[in-house]
Design an enzyme around this catalytic site. Structure first.
Site, short mmCIF file in Angstrom:
data_model
loop_
_atom_site.label_atom_id
_atom_site.label_comp_id
_atom_site.label_asym_id
_atom_site.label_seq_id
_atom_site.Cartn_x
_atom_site.Cartn_y
_atom_site.Cartn_z
CG HIS A 246 28.06 -14.16 -3.51
ND1 HIS A 246 28.81 -13.12 -4.01
CD2 HIS A 246 26.96 -14.24 -4.31
CE1 HIS A 246 28.21 -12.60 -5.06
NE2 HIS A 246 27.07 -13.25 -5.26
CB CYS B 288 17.51 -12.63 -19.28
SG CYS B 288 18.32 -13.59 -17.97
CB CYS C 195 18.70 -9.95 -16.39
SG CYS C 195 20.28 -10.55 -16.92
CE LYS D 125 49.51 -21.26 -6.59
NZ LYS D 125 50.20 -20.39 -5.72
N1 MSP Z 1 18.84 -6.33 -6.93
C1 MSP Z 1 19.74 -5.81 -7.89
C2 MSP Z 1 20.22 -4.43 -7.51
C3 MSP Z 1 19.14 -3.41 -7.31
S1 MSP Z 1 19.79 -1.88 -6.79
C4 MSP Z 1 18.52 -0.82 -6.91
C5 MSP Z 1 20.95 -6.73 -8.01
N2 MSP Z 1 21.17 -7.55 -6.97
S2 MSP Z 1 22.41 -8.57 -6.85
O1 MSP Z 1 22.15 -9.37 -5.67
O2 MSP Z 1 22.63 -9.26 -8.05
O3 MSP Z 1 23.65 -7.68 -6.48
C6 MSP Z 1 24.48 -7.13 -7.47
C7 MSP Z 1 25.56 -6.36 -6.78
O4 MSP Z 1 26.27 -7.21 -5.83
C8 MSP Z 1 26.65 -5.83 -7.68
O5 MSP Z 1 26.30 -4.62 -8.31
C9 MSP Z 1 27.77 -5.66 -6.69
O6 MSP Z 1 27.53 -4.55 -5.88
C10 MSP Z 1 27.65 -6.92 -5.85
N3 MSP Z 1 28.35 -8.06 -6.44
C11 MSP Z 1 27.81 -9.28 -6.71
N4 MSP Z 1 28.79 -10.10 -7.18
C12 MSP Z 1 29.97 -9.45 -7.22
C13 MSP Z 1 31.29 -9.78 -7.60
N5 MSP Z 1 31.65 -11.00 -8.00
N6 MSP Z 1 32.22 -8.81 -7.54
C14 MSP Z 1 31.91 -7.55 -7.12
N7 MSP Z 1 30.68 -7.22 -6.76
C15 MSP Z 1 29.68 -8.13 -6.79
O7 MSP Z 1 21.65 -6.65 -8.99
#
Ligand code: MSP
Length: 552
Positions: free
Chosen positions: A18, A126, A129, A338
């Site tokens: 996304h 969790c 997480c 919006k």
């Molecule tokens: N798999 C772990 C990360 C392991 S790194 C060794 C993980 N994955 S995740 O799919 O949840 O990705 C998290 C990351 O996606 C966030 O740290 C960020 O880089 C990005 N983001 C996901 N949603 C986001 C937002 N809504 N806004 C900004 N960044 C976002 O955690």
């Protein structure tokens, strides 16, 4: 030659990509492209995190094997990168056998170094997480503060990582390297977590099977976070060398970095990176000495603790060098939108790219939300910026400049003196952009460039070339204005290449600007490369340019 290694988090494959994932990848791409323009050897890594409970649970809910879901979604993440214009040098999957073998090798070394023991863990867990929650983190109703799902009381026979042994070395690291984490608020947050007292954490999971097997106990797999974090290091051992980067077998040891100088805990006292273990066969294409330690890990604040605490502790335990910096950006907030005419009410990266192109999405995200802070994004704000800034300010500047050169000078850029006032306004710009991007101040650097885009629009209005064109005696002045304007457009476009790679490159092509390095980002540098008026080579007219940002 300097090297630069930048990473994104590796994304979970339990769901589709996304906008949030796109955001970090785009930001990392800006840094990678900028460093390539500086002439650095760059390695830009992204990929997918495929093991662990969140993925196994999501797969089972769909009636799939974890590997099937991983294969399906990893492809979607892999395909997203080029659609965003991301120039990653490699895409790692934690199910790659080479990665898994590296995880086993490093974590076995951590055990041999005395940082692993067997014990029983009990705590609130969790499953989304894949993390145990401390008592003070638990939300009302015994829920996860991030996912709001009910926590599960887990008791497991585990192998533990002695995180507590790194309390003092990590405090020292933070004292010695105040730029280890930016922005400062995140540095403070991580440091206060460390100061509150580090407890040992599970290194393995007993009940799970979807993970990297623990070599010394076949009933366990490694806890997904240790497996995942090691991707930043393992990728270098088997990724192919990026174009133009000699492999160590051809470059000997010229790329070896100086040790970061961080003291080791007493039981692991040694300095700098470790040579391959005795008996290990080094891969001749191994990029580790060339690129490790990483220059920048980009992450969002959700995974700060893993990167700011577990990761450096794990590297110290394995006698490996620590990354130079983490940059922690904020969240893109997408609620309360919006409706927009062309995009509905969801800023879906694929839909935006389809209609407006990847450059527009890159620009909007990095311009509208100051990098490092949380910010709301919306389709309406996107459309406003697209029209007022990309189409009107930059797109029109480009087409106007080329049109005037064509109309008044038959398409040939005059090689006249650069307007000294305009030159003054561009003085030091490339250096300022470098300094800001060295600190990953991606929005500020874009703003510095954009101020010059606006300056060029004002310059056109002030000098009114259409009036000069009516007076043959002012031909020299008109030459000067057109030359200055074209130079200004060339310089801002060069600096915009990392942000708007497709459009800025198209404009540079139309201007015939061949030198794409940052050294050429000075007003006047482009004129020197043109053939002198009396040379035998006929001057090349400017090329055609379709509107850079057309109305959708
Ligand atoms: N798999 C772990 C990360 C392991 S790194 C060794 C993980 N994955 S995740 O799919 O949840 O990705 C998290 C990351 O996606 C966030 O740290 C960020 O880089 C990005 N983001 C996901 N949603 C986001 C937002 N809504 N806004 C900004 N960044 C976002 O955690």
């Amino acid at each position: 030659m300097a090297s630069f290694y930048v990473t994104t988090p590796i994304y979970y494959v339990n769901a589709a990509p996304h906008l949030g994932h796109a955001y970090t990848t785009i930001a990392a791409d800006v840094l990678a492209r900028h460093h390539r323009q500086r002439g650095d050897e760059v390695f830009f890594l992204t990929g997918t995190d495929e093991h662990g409970e969140p993925v196994a649970d999501a797969a089972h809910a769909l009636g799939l094997e974890p590997q099937e879901l991983a294969d399906r979604n990893a492809e979607r993440f892999r395909a997203l990168a080029p659609r965003l214009g991301a120039s990653n040098d490699f895409f790692i999957r934690t199910t790659d056998p080479q990665h898994m073998a590296k995880v086993q090798e490093i974590l076995t070394r951590v055990r041999e170094n005395g940082f692993v023991y067997e014990g029983t863990y009990e705590g609130w867990y969790c499953p989304r997480c894949a993390d145990f929650k401390a008592e003070n983190e638990i939300e009302e109703g015994n829920r996860c503060p991030i996912h709001h799902v009910e926590l599960v009381r887990e008791q497991e026979e585990n192998y533990f990582f002695k995180l507590s042994a790194f309390q003092e070395p990590l405090e020292r690291l933070y004292a010695e390297r105040e730029d280890f984490i930016a922005p400062r608020s995140r540095y403070n947050e991580a440091l206060s977590f460390i100061r509150s007292g580090l407890r040992d954490v599970p290194l393995t999971r007993h009940k799970l099977t979807w993970g990297v097997p623990v070599p010394w106990d076949s009933e366990h797999v490694f806890y997904v976070w240790f497996d995942a974090l090691l991707n930043y290091y393992s990728a270098l051992s088997y990724a192919p060398a990026p174009a133009g980067v000699p492999t160590p077998s051809s470059a000997a040891t010229s790329g070896t970095r100086a040790p970061a100088g961080v003291p080791m805990p007493s039981s692991a006292a040694t300095s700098g990176a470790r040579a391959p273990a005795a008996g290990a066969v080094a891969n001749p294409g191994d990029l580790t000495t060339r690129f490790w330690p990483a220059d920048y890990h980009l992450i969002a604040k959700d995974i700060l603790r893993f990167h700011a605490v577990y990761w450096p502790a794990l590297l110290l335990a394995a006698e490996l060098e620590l990354p130079r910096r983490l940059f922690v950006h904020g969240y893109l907030l997408m609620e309360g939108e919006k409706m927009s005419k062309s995009l509905g009410n969801v800023l879906d990266p694929f839909a935006v790219i389809e209609r407006f192109g990847a450059d527009a999405l890159r620009f909007y995200l990095l311009r509208d939300v100051p990098f490092g802070q949380d910010g709301s994004v919306s389709t309406t704000a996107f459309e406003q910026r697209y029209e007022s800034e990309l189409a009107n300010e930059y797109g029109n500047l480009a087409s106007r400049t080329l049109a005037m050169v064509r109309r008044y000078r038959d398409g040939v850029l005059p090689a006249a003196e650069i307007d000294s006032e305009l030159a003054g306004d561009f003085e030091g710009l490339a250096e300022e952009v470098c300094e800001l991007l060295d600190r990953a101040e991606i929005t500020q650097a874009l703003d510095a460039i954009w101020q010059r885009v606006r300056r060029l629009n004002r310059y056109v209005e002030e000098r009114a070339p259409w009036t000069l064109a009516k007076n043959a005696q002012r031909a020299g002045d008109l030459d000067g204005v057109l030359a200055s304007l074209a130079e200004g457009v060339r310089v801002v476009s060069l600096l915009l290449v990392p942000y708007l790679p497709a459009s800025a490159e198209r404009l540079l092509d139309a201007l015939g600007a061949e030198d794409r390095t940052l050294a050429a980002a000075r007003l006047g540098a482009g004129i020197k490369t043109r053939p002198p008026p009396d040379s035998a080579t006929p001057p090349r007219p400017v090329g055609e340019l379709e509107p850079l940002f057309p109305k959708p």
